[in-house]
Design a protein around this motif. Sequence first.
Motif, mmCIF file in Angstrom:
data_model
loop_
_atom_site.group_PDB
_atom_site.id
_atom_site.type_symbol
_atom_site.label_atom_id
_atom_site.label_comp_id
_atom_site.label_asym_id
_atom_site.label_seq_id
_atom_site.Cartn_x
_atom_site.Cartn_y
_atom_site.Cartn_z
ATOM 1 N N ASP A 1 -8.695 -3.277 -8.680
ATOM 2 C CA ASP A 1 -8.512 -2.247 -7.664
ATOM 3 C C ASP A 1 -9.825 -1.596 -7.251
ATOM 4 O OD1 ASP A 1 -9.063 -0.819 -9.957
ATOM 5 O OD2 ASP A 1 -7.052 0.037 -10.153
ATOM 6 N N GLY A 2 -10.922 -2.010 -7.887
ATOM 7 C CA GLY A 2 -12.231 -1.482 -7.523
ATOM 8 C C GLY A 2 -12.457 -0.037 -7.902
ATOM 9 N N LYS A 3 -11.635 0.513 -8.772
ATOM 10 C CA LYS A 3 -11.742 1.940 -9.097
ATOM 11 C C LYS A 3 -12.947 2.256 -9.975
ATOM 12 C CE LYS A 3 -6.845 3.170 -8.631
ATOM 13 N NZ LYS A 3 -5.625 3.668 -9.326
ATOM 14 N N ASP A 4 -13.419 1.276 -10.720
ATOM 15 C CA ASP A 4 -14.579 1.501 -11.586
ATOM 16 C C ASP A 4 -15.842 1.167 -10.803
ATOM 17 O OD1 ASP A 4 -16.605 1.569 -13.475
ATOM 18 O OD2 ASP A 4 -15.418 0.594 -15.048
ATOM 19 N N PRO A 5 -16.632 2.163 -10.409
ATOM 20 C CA PRO A 5 -17.817 1.886 -9.575
ATOM 21 C C PRO A 5 -18.915 1.146 -10.322
ATOM 22 C CG PRO A 5 -17.782 4.195 -10.274
ATOM 23 C CD PRO A 5 -16.474 3.593 -10.714
ATOM 24 N N LYS B 1 -23.061 5.270 -22.877
ATOM 25 C CA LYS B 1 -23.612 3.951 -23.194
ATOM 26 C C LYS B 1 -22.528 3.055 -23.780
ATOM 27 C CE LYS B 1 -28.002 4.026 -22.016
ATOM 28 N NZ LYS B 1 -28.583 3.047 -21.070
ATOM 29 N N PHE B 2 -21.690 3.631 -24.605
ATOM 30 C CA PHE B 2 -20.597 2.860 -25.203
ATOM 31 C C PHE B 2 -19.608 2.427 -24.131
ATOM 32 C CE2 PHE B 2 -16.485 2.453 -27.369
ATOM 33 C CZ PHE B 2 -16.816 1.554 -28.357
ATOM 34 N N ASP B 3 -19.241 3.341 -23.253
ATOM 35 C CA ASP B 3 -18.312 3.006 -22.172
ATOM 36 C C ASP B 3 -18.870 1.921 -21.257
ATOM 37 O OD1 ASP B 3 -16.057 4.458 -22.682
ATOM 38 O OD2 ASP B 3 -16.702 6.232 -21.581
ATOM 39 N N ALA B 4 -20.188 1.953 -21.051
ATOM 40 C CA ALA B 4 -20.813 1.005 -20.122
ATOM 41 C C ALA B 4 -20.968 -0.378 -20.711
ATOM 42 C CB ALA B 4 -22.178 1.534 -19.688
ATOM 43 N N THR B 5 -20.751 -0.500 -21.998
ATOM 44 C CA THR B 5 -20.908 -1.787 -22.677
ATOM 45 C C THR B 5 -19.558 -2.479 -22.760
ATOM 46 O OG1 THR B 5 -22.647 -0.797 -24.027
ATOM 47 C CG2 THR B 5 -21.781 -2.902 -24.766
#
Length: 848
Positions: free
Chosen positions: A166-170, A751-755
């Motif tokens: 859905d493209g919600k995560d930029p 950083k954890f979320d981005a991994t």
Amino acid sequence: MNQHLKQSLLGMLIGGMAITGYNSTAFAQSEKATQTDPELKIYRAAATKINDLVHTKLDVRFDYAKRYLYGKEWVTLKPHFYSTDSLTLDAKGMDIKEVALVKGTTNSPLKYTYHGMQLRIQLDKTYQPTESYTIYISYTAKPDELKVKGSAAISDAKGLYFINPDGKDPNKPIQIWTQGETESSSVWFPTIDKTNQKTTEEISMTVDKKYVTLSNGKLVSQKNNPDGTRTDTWKMDLPHSPYLFMMAVGDYAIVKDTWRGKEVSYYVEKPYEKYAKNIFGNTPEMLTFYSKILGYDYPWVKYSQITGRDYVSGAMENTTATLHGEFMQKTPRELLDNNNYNESVIAHELFHHWFGDLVTAESWSNLTVNESFADYSEYLWLEYKYGKDAADEHSFDAGQSYMSMVQYSGDKDLVRFHYRDREDMFDQITYQKGGRILHMLRNAVGDSAFFKSLNLYLRTNAFKSTEAHQLRLAFEEVTGRDMNWFFNQWYFGKGFPQFDISYNYNDAAKKVTVIIQQIQREDKVWQIPLAIDIYEGGKATRHNVTVSNRVDSFTFAYNTRPDLVNVDAEKVVLSKTDDHRAFATYVYQYNHAPNYLDRRIAIDEASDAQASNPDAVKLLQAALKDKYHGLRSYTISRLSFDNENVKTATLPILVELAKQDPSSLVRAAALDKLGELKDPKYTPLFEAAIKDSSYSVEAAGLEGLAALDINKAYTIAKQLSNDSKGKLINAITGVYAKKANPEDVDFVAKKFDATSGQDKLNAAFDYLGFLSKINNTDAVIKGVDQVKAMTEQFKNSQVNTYISNWMQEISRKKSQESTAVSGDNRAALQKQADYLKKASEEIKNAIQ
């Protein structure tokens, strides 16, 4: 598939990390459970072949909102040997719309039953083995509604994955990719989802014009549609197994290369387009190297590699279209500290295109004929490209990973016909032990015979499925030797020998007797060919012997008393060894024996003796200047600065290594060791390191500075945080933890979320380490919840056990800290301890 110990991230965790809460009964409990588990009494036979796949044609389009695939399939089959009037296809979690027999240009409906996992079709007549027929199926695949479990190597098994649809995560691209191994291709198209089936294929994918696609084989057509979509058709003219089918869709940059007129391409996210050849650029050279040593050219029409966000399996050798986790995407700066890891993964998946894709294991019981070869290909590439020391280090780490796993969960046969679940086959036995077994086999027969045997195996079994016995037969035909002794003990058995070695010198008779005892607790006695080198007067004489009894002795004559008797001189035997000899022989071994392990073993002996033996210190001094960077780093890690003599002797060398060693890993290791001293005179060295191009060196410099001046380090950490990767993230979080500033808590969480993917495992351990150092209840609860959610995603019992045990340890630490304070601080620490304990228990219960 890459299961990751250096080769596999899981392997690195198991091999390189202490097992918190481990107790000595774990192995015995595992053995007992194995004996009583009813699942292990089931014989896992190769799938019976009633019908054979011949050709699979698919026409698919995607519903991003629902995460559905709308598919049409034309599958051609024929009876394998016996005539049949029915067909059973694996089809998991689908809506089946239509099933028909294709007759010319018309479809005749067929009767069928479907209960969610298998589609049973009644054919229009009884077909003979000489007759083929084509079935048409219209269906909807709904992977996100299917409940399936994964494994240690494959953390999920949905088959078809919609990433950020859905493209919600930029911060995440929109992608689609598939993962077929073990039997998950049948989540997105009906098939006979077994390794011993092979089929040609044609896949047409209709996608938005802005996306590119990738699949097996060659892109044969692209058609623009009036609705703004495009249909890409990929065709595979050579047969391969259904689990190797793949699709990928996304906004990728495609960087083209070539090999002997065949397309070689790299699909990466657009920010990495300019780095694609830094990452994958050795692929053509690998194709040449493997084609040459095997005497069998890469057989497929093209070779593409693509990355996928949130990928569940490290990497996967889909035929002609390998899929890698996003960890593969690295800048040149990140690659400085990579120590050839990316290349090992690339080599592993490429080699599968001979061992796994061309010749395929006939069942998961024989998975080793796929995975041990891919594992060993990493050794072969490193040996060729970077030298034998790099390969031997890699091999040693792999062997240690296997032995650590045995300590943790017990041992099993390499070829296993009894297992709980086919996913259990993806372990350090199949991979790392299997690779070490191939190394021993190569040593036992010699290089020429080894590679000729592999060539024969490939030529004889191309586009077929095999078991380990066919590998044995190829070696027997080439060598003229019966190889059952080797295969019975290593392939169809478990364990490894444990040697106790002693020496009896008779100077009067000028003879030395080497006594080798096998002291493993099992009744099994191993037959092991090995080399013994006698070093006398600066020259080594090779003696080839075979150990075959509980106690063997071998006597050798000499003119002058040997400086060294080097047992297993090639250092190839997978074993544990207690070698009883004088320290002087290790000094000689370091200086004269040629192999990586010769030197590493000598370094270990010197590190154990460094407090009291000046010769040990001299050996360590020499090892700090070893020709191989891995041993320089290792020697640094073994230095003990508790001893003033060691410190005095090695500090000048360490300083020079920290300043100018060509290896970033050695520079970082030297800085780490100097940082232990907390000596202000090294402040300029640490400050200079913070400007290094290597993240690891920057991290070591920051940590060294933090031990001396936390406020200065904190200011610099703030400056570095916007461009932080790898160990630099660890260093920054460590500085933030010491300052305990609530404003910085979000750094580690973000950083954890981005991994994602398997890199998230390392990030989880970093995160827990950070949480152990701060007193911030909201942050601890949030962090624990994030890590717990990761364990639910990964479904990896071994790693989750580590995480559970570590949470318990942090809980105990915080509970203990709470007794030293009062008031709100005490209550906060105890609340954190209780939350960690609760989460630990929930993770452990989920494992069970």
